[in-house]
Design an enzyme around this catalytic site. Structure first.
Site, short mmCIF file in Angstrom:
data_model
loop_
_atom_site.label_atom_id
_atom_site.label_comp_id
_atom_site.label_asym_id
_atom_site.label_seq_id
_atom_site.Cartn_x
_atom_site.Cartn_y
_atom_site.Cartn_z
N SER A 1 -6.97 9.71 1.51
CA SER A 1 -7.26 8.47 0.80
C SER A 1 -6.60 7.25 1.43
O SER A 1 -6.94 6.11 1.09
CB SER A 1 -6.85 8.57 -0.67
OG SER A 1 -5.45 8.58 -0.83
N GLU B 1 3.83 -19.74 -15.30
CA GLU B 1 4.98 -20.60 -15.43
C GLU B 1 4.53 -22.05 -15.36
O GLU B 1 3.40 -22.33 -14.90
CB GLU B 1 6.01 -20.29 -14.34
CG GLU B 1 5.49 -20.50 -12.92
CD GLU B 1 6.51 -20.10 -11.86
OE1 GLU B 1 7.40 -19.30 -12.18
OE2 GLU B 1 6.41 -20.59 -10.72
N THR C 1 -4.53 10.86 -3.85
CA THR C 1 -3.71 10.10 -4.79
C THR C 1 -3.13 8.80 -4.23
O THR C 1 -2.76 7.92 -5.00
CB THR C 1 -2.54 10.97 -5.29
OG1 THR C 1 -1.73 11.39 -4.18
CG2 THR C 1 -3.06 12.18 -6.05
#
Length: 325
Positions: A59, A281, A92
């Protein structure tokens, strides 16, 4: 009556082979989908499974070249009245990115589950068979629809927008933020922790053939503006900053990104922390920056790419999209 599930295979450790039950090294993506479905056939799963091999790779090599055919075949399967749900097998390392991309670009009318393994198929304690059996149970459950793309690992069910990999070893390698798991599953049981949350069943974004270039800048002590500018090219349309703390960055880097934002580059502030919530912010409005909220840098990059590809260039509209994830 058994559910009819489509399995789309991309490789990874779940299809990996080490050649020894105790070897450390192994080759990802060695078992084809037909062979894999034959192996799981003896588990007594309550589903009819049909498979398609999209890729059979590590992956680390997954990207748009895999995402496009994967999403196209997934759309076909979900449109098929005979298909009750979809399972994607995946390595994964970038599982969270593919799951999030599919979550954004697929409808939520049927269950979609992404599953992997931390150990290769011939290793002692191979977790792939259990994870796959759990994925079948989730994908067969009508209540899995309306939850977007789900990730099943280690007896837990995660939402694609929350899941991230936290460990390189062991089978409990994934967590969720800001929500932890949204359900628990074993081959014999399934429990949801809440009702489905996706009322907008259509896909929320398209997946165009060409995705715009978006860079990720990782903030560290001593990072300077020149280091940032060297990472960006003339075709870069967006920058995701993996900032320290709540998306903070050195002042010299901030000024460089303000300059880029004024020239039309979209800038998203994320956090390098595992559980980094980044709120807006006061200076974000002046700087034309976007706050990633709960999305980590790699997921923020995917969302920004899809928004830019869809023609969205206004920071305020992009912020609303991030707020809605």
């Amino acid at each position: 009556m058994k559910s009819k599930l489509t399995v789309l295979a991309t490789g990874g450790t779940i299809a990996g082979i080490a050649g020894s039950a105790i070897a450390k090294d192994y080759r990802a993506g060695e078992i084809g989908i037909e062979d894999y479905l034959e192996r799981v056939g003896g588990l007594g799963l309550e589903a009819e499974l049909s498979g398609t091999q999209i890729a059979n790779i590590d992956s680390a090599d997954v990207g748009p070249a895999v995402w496009h055919p994967l999403r196209a075949r997934a759309m076909e399967a979900l449109a098929d009245e005979e298909c009750d749900g979809l399972i994607v097998t995946h390595g994964t390392d970038t599982l969270e990115e593919t799951a999030f991309l599919l979550d954004l670009t697929l409808p939520a009318n049927k269950p979609v589950v992404v599953v992997g393994a931390m150990r290769p198929a011939d290793a002692v304690g191979y977790d792939g068979l259990r994870n796959f059996a759990n994925a079948v149970r989730v994908a067969s459950d009508a209540q899995a629809a309306g939850r977007g793309v789900l990730v099943v690992m280690g007896d837990r069910i995660f939402a694609a927008r929350d899941v991230y990999k936290v460990r390189t070893r062991g089978t409990e390698a994934f967590r969720g933020f800001p929500r932890e798991s949204v359900g628990m599953v074993t081959p014999a049981s399934l429990e949801w922790f809440g009702a489905p949350w996706r009322s907008d069943t259509p896909a929320r974004c398209g997946l165009p053939e060409d995705l715009p270039e978006v860079a990720i800048v990782y903030v560290y002590a001593g990072l300077d503006a020149q280091s940032v500018s060297r990472q960006l090219g003339s075709t870069t349309r967006g920058v995701v900053v993996a900032g320290v703390g709540e998306g903070n960055l050195p002042e010299c880097v901030r000024q460089e990104l303000v300059r880029l934002a004024r020239e039309g580059t979209l800038v998203v502030r994320a956090s390098r922390a595992d559980e980094g919530m980044v709120d807006r912010e006061p200076d974000d409005d002046t700087n034309a920056f976007v706050a990633a909220r709960a999305l980590n840098p790699q997921k923020a990059r995917i969302l920004l790419q899809l928004l830019l590809a869809g023609g969205e260039t206004e920071p305020a509209a992009i912020q609303r999209a991030f707020d809605g994830r």
